[in-house]
Write a protein that holds these residues in place. Sequence first.
Motif, short mmCIF file in Angstrom:
data_model
loop_
_atom_site.label_atom_id
_atom_site.label_comp_id
_atom_site.label_asym_id
_atom_site.label_seq_id
_atom_site.Cartn_x
_atom_site.Cartn_y
_atom_site.Cartn_z
N LEU A 1 9.55 -2.87 1.05
CA LEU A 1 8.82 -3.30 2.24
C LEU A 1 9.36 -2.61 3.48
O LEU A 1 8.59 -2.21 4.38
N LEU A 2 10.67 -2.44 3.55
CA LEU A 2 11.27 -1.79 4.71
C LEU A 2 11.01 -0.28 4.71
O LEU A 2 10.69 0.31 5.76
N LEU A 3 11.12 0.35 3.54
CA LEU A 3 10.92 1.80 3.46
C LEU A 3 9.47 2.19 3.70
O LEU A 3 9.19 3.33 4.11
N PRO B 1 11.36 3.45 -2.70
CA PRO B 1 10.89 2.07 -2.90
C PRO B 1 10.73 1.70 -4.38
O PRO B 1 11.03 0.56 -4.77
N ALA B 2 10.29 2.67 -5.19
CA ALA B 2 10.14 2.40 -6.62
C ALA B 2 11.50 2.12 -7.27
O ALA B 2 11.63 1.23 -8.13
N ASP C 1 15.36 -1.85 -9.51
CA ASP C 1 16.66 -2.51 -9.50
C ASP C 1 16.51 -4.01 -9.26
O ASP C 1 17.21 -4.83 -9.88
N ALA C 2 15.58 -4.39 -8.37
CA ALA C 2 15.34 -5.81 -8.12
C ALA C 2 14.77 -6.49 -9.37
O ALA C 2 15.09 -7.65 -9.65
N THR C 3 13.95 -5.77 -10.14
CA THR C 3 13.40 -6.34 -11.37
C THR C 3 14.52 -6.65 -12.37
O THR C 3 14.55 -7.73 -12.97
N ARG C 4 15.43 -5.72 -12.51
CA ARG C 4 16.55 -5.95 -13.43
C ARG C 4 17.39 -7.15 -12.99
O ARG C 4 17.76 -8.00 -13.81
N PHE D 1 18.72 -8.07 -1.86
CA PHE D 1 18.42 -7.02 -0.89
C PHE D 1 17.44 -5.99 -1.44
O PHE D 1 16.56 -5.52 -0.72
N ASP D 2 17.58 -5.62 -2.71
CA ASP D 2 16.74 -4.56 -3.28
C ASP D 2 15.26 -4.91 -3.24
O ASP D 2 14.41 -4.03 -3.09
#
Length: 297
Positions: free
Chosen positions: A9-11, A277-278, A283-286, A3-4
């Motif tokens: 893209l959504l924000l 978004p950052a 979080d998605a990178t982790r 989800f992260d």
Amino acid sequence: MRFDVYTPLLLSVLLPVVSPVIGRRVAPALAARVLTSAAALTAAATTWSLVLLSAALLGDAPPVVAEAREDGRPLVDPVPEVIGVAAVLALLAVLYRVHRAVRCERATRRALRRLCEGHPADTELIVAASPVPQAFAVPGRPGRILVTSAMLGALRPAERRVLLAHERAHLAHRHGPLVTAATLAAAANPLLGPVRSTVTFLVERWADEQAAATVGDRRTTARALARAALTAGSSRPACALNFTDRAVTRRIAALQTAPPPHLWPPALAVLALGALPAIGAADATRDLFGLLASVLV
């Protein structure tokens, strides 16, 4: 990761919605800075999200799949393959758009600097003999103001002071890099196009306010804007004040009222909207690194 990676893209849809409101309610100098900062953060986060979605395809690479099956490790597919392929194509489009925007910016600056060649280094104002009414703030070291004789001839002495004060404000406050940053952000994320338009308008409003403070007369400033817009409108080419029929009306109307206040709460809210978004991308990178490590190790 599931989800992260999509949150940037959504924000990025929200920032174009709030940017016109911030542009109307907050002082131009503050609004231009926070919107540009938020746009740059959002564009960087959305681009990185595309990188992450593309990198997720590594988990579907045949050697990785074969090795995982031999070792009996479960395969986790955080991103459907079709989305990963779409992200790769979108990332290529982003690189092309940013490259094209950079080339356009460089070409414009080279053309303006060539027009200023042959003048002493300490010459601030350069007047070009031309029947086309134009004026430009040429950034660089030193910054130059390039004005055609037609533009100067169309304005009265007090209005000329407004024009020069306006262009000096562009140079003094480095409006060029602000607009360039917003332009590159919109190139990386087309959803941010309205933010770029708002920033472009705000730097003109910022320069208007600086010019009005310099000449000490908001009415004369408004009259100079109107006369320059009408003059430039008859020949189509844009002058450095970047007038359009809609923009000049709004700017003149703004000069008929008191300067807008420096409202920090909404400005900070915009910065937070750019930071979210950052945070989601980080979080998605982790999560992705954790998933890849479980597959590759």
